[in-house]
Design a protein around this motif. Structure first.
Motif, mmCIF file in Angstrom:
data_model
loop_
_atom_site.group_PDB
_atom_site.id
_atom_site.type_symbol
_atom_site.label_atom_id
_atom_site.label_comp_id
_atom_site.label_asym_id
_atom_site.label_seq_id
_atom_site.Cartn_x
_atom_site.Cartn_y
_atom_site.Cartn_z
ATOM 1 N N PRO A 47 -22.711 -67.394 34.192
ATOM 2 C CA PRO A 47 -21.459 -66.651 33.996
ATOM 3 C C PRO A 47 -21.425 -66.011 32.615
ATOM 4 O O PRO A 47 -21.897 -66.593 31.638
ATOM 5 C CB PRO A 47 -20.371 -67.715 34.132
ATOM 6 N N MET A 48 -20.887 -64.807 32.560
ATOM 7 C CA MET A 48 -20.689 -64.122 31.287
ATOM 8 C C MET A 48 -19.236 -64.293 30.853
ATOM 9 O O MET A 48 -18.335 -64.354 31.681
ATOM 10 C CB MET A 48 -20.970 -62.618 31.434
ATOM 11 N N LEU A 49 -19.034 -64.350 29.545
ATOM 12 C CA LEU A 49 -17.706 -64.282 28.960
ATOM 13 C C LEU A 49 -17.486 -62.800 28.660
ATOM 14 O O LEU A 49 -18.222 -62.213 27.861
ATOM 15 C CB LEU A 49 -17.625 -65.119 27.684
ATOM 16 N N ILE A 50 -16.507 -62.206 29.349
ATOM 17 C CA ILE A 50 -16.296 -60.750 29.259
ATOM 18 C C ILE A 50 -14.956 -60.457 28.604
ATOM 19 O O ILE A 50 -13.902 -60.837 29.121
ATOM 20 C CB ILE A 50 -16.380 -60.100 30.648
ATOM 21 N N VAL B 30 -21.383 -52.719 27.866
ATOM 22 C CA VAL B 30 -19.994 -52.261 27.901
ATOM 23 C C VAL B 30 -19.776 -51.628 29.271
ATOM 24 O O VAL B 30 -20.448 -50.661 29.633
ATOM 25 C CB VAL B 30 -19.701 -51.236 26.782
ATOM 26 N N TYR B 31 -18.851 -52.206 30.019
ATOM 27 C CA TYR B 31 -18.523 -51.702 31.348
ATOM 28 C C TYR B 31 -17.221 -50.915 31.271
ATOM 29 O O TYR B 31 -16.353 -51.208 30.453
ATOM 30 C CB TYR B 31 -18.360 -52.863 32.332
ATOM 31 N N HIS B 32 -17.091 -49.942 32.156
ATOM 32 C CA HIS B 32 -15.855 -49.158 32.226
ATOM 33 C C HIS B 32 -15.168 -49.327 33.572
ATOM 34 O O HIS B 32 -14.101 -48.745 33.799
ATOM 35 C CB HIS B 32 -16.147 -47.685 31.935
ATOM 36 N N ASP B 33 -15.778 -50.117 34.435
ATOM 37 C CA ASP B 33 -15.216 -50.397 35.755
ATOM 38 C C ASP B 33 -15.757 -51.753 36.198
ATOM 39 O O ASP B 33 -16.935 -52.049 35.987
ATOM 40 C CB ASP B 33 -15.655 -49.305 36.736
ATOM 41 N N VAL B 34 -14.920 -52.550 36.825
ATOM 42 C CA VAL B 34 -15.347 -53.867 37.290
ATOM 43 C C VAL B 34 -16.520 -53.741 38.262
ATOM 44 O O VAL B 34 -17.396 -54.603 38.291
ATOM 45 C CB VAL B 34 -14.166 -54.627 37.941
ATOM 46 N N ALA B 35 -16.565 -52.652 39.018
ATOM 47 C CA ALA B 35 -17.649 -52.451 39.984
ATOM 48 C C ALA B 35 -19.020 -52.380 39.307
ATOM 49 O O ALA B 35 -20.043 -52.601 39.961
ATOM 50 C CB ALA B 35 -17.394 -51.186 40.799
ATOM 51 N N GLU B 36 -19.067 -52.112 38.009
ATOM 52 C CA GLU B 36 -20.332 -52.046 37.268
ATOM 53 C C GLU B 36 -20.862 -53.432 36.890
ATOM 54 O O GLU B 36 -22.037 -53.577 36.551
ATOM 55 C CB GLU B 36 -20.145 -51.246 35.971
ATOM 56 N N ILE B 37 -20.000 -54.438 36.933
ATOM 57 C CA ILE B 37 -20.365 -55.775 36.469
ATOM 58 C C ILE B 37 -21.239 -56.463 37.514
ATOM 59 O O ILE B 37 -20.878 -56.537 38.686
ATOM 60 C CB ILE B 37 -19.109 -56.625 36.169
ATOM 61 N N THR B 38 -22.366 -56.987 37.068
ATOM 62 C CA THR B 38 -23.266 -57.718 37.948
ATOM 63 C C THR B 38 -22.575 -58.980 38.431
ATOM 64 O O THR B 38 -22.049 -59.756 37.619
ATOM 65 C CB THR B 38 -24.561 -58.086 37.185
ATOM 66 N N ALA C 272 -6.691 -56.980 35.043
ATOM 67 C CA ALA C 272 -8.145 -56.882 35.218
ATOM 68 C C ALA C 272 -8.819 -58.253 35.242
ATOM 69 O O ALA C 272 -10.010 -58.343 35.545
ATOM 70 C CB ALA C 272 -8.747 -56.025 34.108
ATOM 71 N N THR C 273 -8.094 -59.322 34.923
ATOM 72 C CA THR C 273 -8.741 -60.626 34.823
ATOM 73 C C THR C 273 -9.200 -61.167 36.173
ATOM 74 O O THR C 273 -10.293 -61.724 36.261
ATOM 75 C CB THR C 273 -7.856 -61.670 34.109
ATOM 76 N N TRP C 274 -8.388 -61.028 37.205
ATOM 77 C CA TRP C 274 -8.809 -61.541 38.518
ATOM 78 C C TRP C 274 -10.055 -60.811 39.020
ATOM 79 O O TRP C 274 -11.012 -61.472 39.449
ATOM 80 C CB TRP C 274 -7.697 -61.493 39.554
ATOM 81 N N PRO C 275 -10.100 -59.477 38.994
ATOM 82 C CA PRO C 275 -11.326 -58.813 39.451
ATOM 83 C C PRO C 275 -12.572 -59.252 38.679
ATOM 84 O O PRO C 275 -13.644 -59.395 39.270
ATOM 85 C CB PRO C 275 -11.031 -57.325 39.243
ATOM 86 N N VAL C 276 -12.448 -59.488 37.375
ATOM 87 C CA VAL C 276 -13.594 -59.967 36.593
ATOM 88 C C VAL C 276 -13.950 -61.391 37.032
ATOM 89 O O VAL C 276 -15.113 -61.714 37.279
ATOM 90 C CB VAL C 276 -13.314 -59.905 35.074
ATOM 91 N N PHE C 277 -12.956 -62.236 37.156
ATOM 92 C CA PHE C 277 -13.178 -63.616 37.576
ATOM 93 C C PHE C 277 -13.828 -63.661 38.959
ATOM 94 O O PHE C 277 -14.725 -64.469 39.205
ATOM 95 C CB PHE C 277 -11.847 -64.379 37.580
ATOM 96 N N ALA C 278 -13.405 -62.776 39.843
ATOM 97 C CA ALA C 278 -13.937 -62.734 41.204
ATOM 98 C C ALA C 278 -15.417 -62.356 41.243
ATOM 99 O O ALA C 278 -16.097 -62.645 42.228
ATOM 100 C CB ALA C 278 -13.120 -61.774 42.066
ATOM 101 N N THR C 279 -15.929 -61.736 40.175
ATOM 102 C CA THR C 279 -17.363 -61.434 40.106
ATOM 103 C C THR C 279 -18.173 -62.661 39.698
ATOM 104 O O THR C 279 -19.394 -62.604 39.646
ATOM 105 C CB THR C 279 -17.669 -60.282 39.123
ATOM 106 N N GLY C 280 -17.487 -63.762 39.373
ATOM 107 C CA GLY C 280 -18.162 -64.989 38.978
ATOM 108 C C GLY C 280 -18.237 -65.190 37.484
ATOM 109 O O GLY C 280 -18.911 -66.107 37.004
#
Length: 132
Positions: free
Chosen positions: A10-13, A116-124, A40-48
């Motif tokens: 997991p990354m700390l974002i 540096v991401y500009h959209d949650v969809a970019e996050i692995t 934006a926290t839930w979408p980031v959290f949902a990526t793991g």
């Protein structure tokens, strides 16, 4: 459509975007900006991964000093908090909107070689593991 790689750990974002910018000191406008950051926290959290917002740390520090986000002390707390926090972060999610602080976060992240991401969809996405 190609599958994105999967992250092992997991990354700390850090979620960076406007907080005080454009508020003219209005506490309700700042609260609305914080709510947008928090959305934006839930979408980031949902990526793991684990989302964090600098104001979650800086605002209690200011309150404990008897100050708030419009107090002159805020300049000595808000930006340094983000800088210190970024020493522990693995990436930044930059949300839209004019923000000197968020732009500084991005510059620090890039200097440190962080994505540096500009959209949650970019996050692995992180590989899901069984809990112990």
């Amino acid at each position: 459509m190609t599958d994105k790689p999967v992250a092992d750990e997991p990354m700390l974002i850090l979620i960076a975007g406007p907080y005080r910018s454009g508020t003219d000191g209005d506490p309700q406008a700042a609260a609305a900006n914080l709510a947008r950051l928090e959305a934006a926290t839930w979408p980031v959290f949902a990526t793991g991964h684990l989302p964090v917002i600098g104001e979650w740390i800086a605002l209690p520090v200011l309150r404990s000093a008897g100050a708030g986000p419009t107090d002159p002390l805020a300049e000595q707390v808000l930006y340094p908090t983000a800088d210190r926090l970024l020493a522990h972060c693995d990436a930044v999610l930059r949300l839209p909107g004019a923000s000197t602080g968020a732009d500084q976060d991005v510059a620090i992240a890039r200097r440190r070689g962080l994505p540096v991401y500009h959209d949650v969809a970019e996050i692995t996405r992180r590989a899901q593991r069984e809990s112990v």
